[in-house]
Write a protein that holds these residues in place. Structure first.
Motif, PDB file in Angstrom:
ATOM      1  N   GLY A   1     -12.935 -49.297  31.568  1.00 38.08           N
ATOM      2  CA  GLY A   1     -13.564 -47.986  31.548  1.00 38.08           C
ATOM      3  C   GLY A   1     -14.114 -47.643  32.913  1.00 38.08           C
ATOM      4  O   GLY A   1     -14.236 -48.506  33.789  1.00 38.08           O
ATOM      5  N   ALA A   2     -14.448 -46.385  33.110  1.00 33.62           N
ATOM      6  CA  ALA A   2     -14.976 -45.950  34.396  1.00 33.62           C
ATOM      7  C   ALA A   2     -16.425 -46.403  34.566  1.00 33.62           C
ATOM      8  O   ALA A   2     -17.147 -46.621  33.591  1.00 33.62           O
ATOM      9  CB  ALA A   2     -14.883 -44.437  34.514  1.00 33.62           C
TER      10      ALA A   2
ATOM     11  N   ASN B   1     -16.838 -43.918  22.380  1.00 34.03           N
ATOM     12  CA  ASN B   1     -15.885 -42.951  22.920  1.00 34.03           C
ATOM     13  C   ASN B   1     -16.085 -41.538  22.380  1.00 34.03           C
ATOM     14  O   ASN B   1     -15.590 -40.574  22.974  1.00 34.03           O
ATOM     15  CB  ASN B   1     -14.446 -43.403  22.612  1.00 34.03           C
ATOM     16  CG  ASN B   1     -13.978 -44.493  23.549  1.00 34.03           C
ATOM     17  OD1 ASN B   1     -14.162 -44.391  24.749  1.00 34.03           O
ATOM     18  ND2 ASN B   1     -13.387 -45.529  22.997  1.00 34.03           N
ATOM     19  N   ILE B   2     -16.798 -41.393  21.263  1.00 35.65           N
ATOM     20  CA  ILE B   2     -16.951 -40.069  20.644  1.00 35.65           C
ATOM     21  C   ILE B   2     -17.636 -39.069  21.573  1.00 35.65           C
ATOM     22  O   ILE B   2     -17.135 -37.957  21.779  1.00 35.65           O
ATOM     23  CB  ILE B   2     -17.676 -40.192  19.297  1.00 35.65           C
ATOM     24  CG1 ILE B   2     -16.758 -40.920  18.296  1.00 35.65           C
ATOM     25  CG2 ILE B   2     -18.069 -38.816  18.762  1.00 35.65           C
ATOM     26  CD1 ILE B   2     -17.381 -41.150  16.940  1.00 35.65           C
ATOM     27  N   PRO B   3     -18.775 -39.415  22.213  1.00 34.89           N
ATOM     28  CA  PRO B   3     -19.375 -38.439  23.134  1.00 34.89           C
ATOM     29  C   PRO B   3     -18.509 -38.152  24.360  1.00 34.89           C
ATOM     30  O   PRO B   3     -18.563 -37.056  24.913  1.00 34.89           O
ATOM     31  CB  PRO B   3     -20.706 -39.091  23.529  1.00 34.89           C
ATOM     32  CG  PRO B   3     -20.556 -40.533  23.186  1.00 34.89           C
ATOM     33  CD  PRO B   3     -19.630 -40.597  22.025  1.00 34.89           C
ATOM     34  N   LEU B   4     -17.719 -39.136  24.775  1.00 34.03           N
ATOM     35  CA  LEU B   4     -16.818 -38.894  25.910  1.00 34.03           C
ATOM     36  C   LEU B   4     -15.752 -37.875  25.534  1.00 34.03           C
ATOM     37  O   LEU B   4     -15.416 -36.986  26.320  1.00 34.03           O
ATOM     38  CB  LEU B   4     -16.158 -40.214  26.342  1.00 34.03           C
ATOM     39  CG  LEU B   4     -17.097 -41.323  26.829  1.00 34.03           C
ATOM     40  CD1 LEU B   4     -16.299 -42.584  27.144  1.00 34.03           C
ATOM     41  CD2 LEU B   4     -17.868 -40.860  28.057  1.00 34.03           C
TER      42      LEU B   4
ATOM     43  N   PHE C   1     -11.079 -40.356  30.213  1.00 35.37           N
ATOM     44  CA  PHE C   1     -10.936 -41.807  30.094  1.00 35.37           C
ATOM     45  C   PHE C   1     -11.659 -42.265  28.838  1.00 35.37           C
ATOM     46  O   PHE C   1     -12.506 -41.562  28.296  1.00 35.37           O
ATOM     47  CB  PHE C   1     -11.486 -42.535  31.328  1.00 35.37           C
ATOM     48  CG  PHE C   1     -12.979 -42.414  31.499  1.00 35.37           C
ATOM     49  CD1 PHE C   1     -13.850 -43.284  30.854  1.00 35.37           C
ATOM     50  CD2 PHE C   1     -13.517 -41.427  32.318  1.00 35.37           C
ATOM     51  CE1 PHE C   1     -15.227 -43.170  31.013  1.00 35.37           C
ATOM     52  CE2 PHE C   1     -14.898 -41.309  32.477  1.00 35.37           C
ATOM     53  CZ  PHE C   1     -15.739 -42.173  31.827  1.00 35.37           C
ATOM     54  N   SER C   2     -11.303 -43.449  28.368  1.00 38.57           N
ATOM     55  CA  SER C   2     -11.958 -44.055  27.207  1.00 38.57           C
ATOM     56  C   SER C   2     -12.469 -45.435  27.601  1.00 38.57           C
ATOM     57  O   SER C   2     -11.975 -46.043  28.552  1.00 38.57           O
ATOM     58  CB  SER C   2     -10.970 -44.186  26.046  1.00 38.57           C
ATOM     59  OG  SER C   2     -10.503 -42.930  25.621  1.00 38.57           O
ATOM     60  N   VAL C   3     -13.464 -45.897  26.874  1.00 38.82           N
ATOM     61  CA  VAL C   3     -13.933 -47.260  27.077  1.00 38.82           C
ATOM     62  C   VAL C   3     -13.292 -48.144  26.022  1.00 38.82           C
ATOM     63  O   VAL C   3     -13.193 -47.762  24.856  1.00 38.82           O
ATOM     64  CB  VAL C   3     -15.473 -47.362  27.019  1.00 38.82           C
ATOM     65  CG1 VAL C   3     -16.092 -46.580  28.148  1.00 38.82           C
ATOM     66  CG2 VAL C   3     -16.013 -46.890  25.685  1.00 38.82           C
ATOM     67  N   MET C   4     -12.834 -49.292  26.434  1.00 47.23           N
ATOM     68  CA  MET C   4     -12.139 -50.213  25.544  1.00 47.23           C
ATOM     69  C   MET C   4     -12.447 -51.634  25.990  1.00 47.23           C
ATOM     70  O   MET C   4     -12.972 -51.854  27.071  1.00 47.23           O
ATOM     71  CB  MET C   4     -10.620 -49.956  25.581  1.00 47.23           C
ATOM     72  CG  MET C   4     -10.200 -48.573  25.125  1.00 47.23           C
ATOM     73  SD  MET C   4      -8.430 -48.249  25.357  1.00 47.23           S
ATOM     74  CE  MET C   4      -8.330 -48.119  27.155  1.00 47.23           C
TER      75      MET C   4
END
Length: 282
Positions: free
Chosen positions: A45-46, A99-102, A109-112
């Motif tokens: 993620g970023a 990831n919902i607020p993103l 981008f998504s966090v994983m």
């Protein structure tokens, strides 16, 4: 005996890997006589979001598993498998929620995070895996064996005979990952049960190790550093750095002890945990 190690690598600004390693020697009134929980997650993620994803996944798994182990020592083998699988699903839900607020802000981008985990109960290892972090079994008489499967596009093409084994390290699409925590609900979890022998070693690692150090070299390092898992972890990390250190690199090395006639004092030992992790009470 347990050895752990993690390094930023030579090309990354943040270490997005997270580790948890804890082992108990208990009595039947508190914990199983011999129980260990070992989890390694490689976040993506970023900014620091990858680190948050990997550490929150581990926190969720520890919070779910540890209290149930303390409360009940009567799990059947299938119960341990279910416990581990449910913990991974919960971790997936937690990362997915991040990831919902993103998505609401239309961020591109998504966090994983990947996760590989080994829950060792007596002489049995229950292993779970999502992504391309790995769990290996090293047995002196048989060498190194990869327990888990890499959830990579290239790995699937190699298995189908379309690509060659070396393409895992060189193909332009070698980093395309097909399964991670946080992507969708539910996540498919690979589960394995491994019967351990005295002196066996279980190795968990991020792709920062196996991408830089081939399996034959990993086997050679274990052969020459065991039965000292701390030395094994140190040499494995250094070998990855010597090989280029292109990614964060993390390892957990768990060596099974020979049977002993000594009376063991009930205890819990923590070898690694994310800085933000709340310590479970045993």
């Amino acid at each position: 005996m347990v050895g752990v190690g993690s390094d930023l690598g030579k090309q990354k600004k943040l270490n997005e890997d997270s580790l948890f390693a804890a082992q108990s020697i208990g009595d039947r009134d508190t914990l199983p006589l011999s129980f260990g929980l070992f989890v390694l997650a490689d976040g993506m993620g970023a900014y620091a979001d990858g680190q948050d994803a990997s550490s929150s996944a581990i926190q969720t798994m520890v919070d779910f598993i540890w209290p149930q182990v303390v409360r009940s020592t009567t799990f059947r083998p299938e119960g341990w498998v279910t416990l581990l699988a449910e913990a991974v699903q919960l971790a997936n839900e937690v990362v997915y929620q991040q990831n919902i607020p993103l998505q609401a802000r239309d961020v591109d981008f998504s966090v994983m995070t990947t996760v590989t985990a080994a829950m060792i109960v007596g002489s049995t290892a229950y292993v779970a895996n999502v992504g391309d972090s790995r769990t290996y079994l090293y047995r002196a008489s048989e060498g190194l064996k990869k327990v888990t499967t890499d959830h990579l596009w290239v790995a699937r093409q190699i298995e189908a005979g379309i690509l060659k084994p070396d393409d895992l390290y060189t193909h332009p699409h070698r980093n395309v990952i097909e399964r991670v925590l946080g992507w969708k609900l539910p996540v498919e979890v690979d589960l394995f049960t491994v019967q351990l022998h005295p002196s066996d070693t279980v190795l968990l690692c991020s792709d920062g190790l196996w991408n830089m150090v081939r399996d034959s070299k990993i086997e050679d390092i274990l052969c020459h550093t065991l039965p000292d898992p701390s030395q094994a972890a140190e040499v494995l990390i250094q070998s990855a750095l010597n090989g280029g250190g292109k990614d964060n690199v993390s390892v957990i090395v768990v060596s099974m002890l020979e049977a002993s006639n000594q009376t063991l004092v009930p205890s819990v030992q923590f070898f690694a945990r994310p800085d933000s992790l709340h310590t479970p009470q045993a």
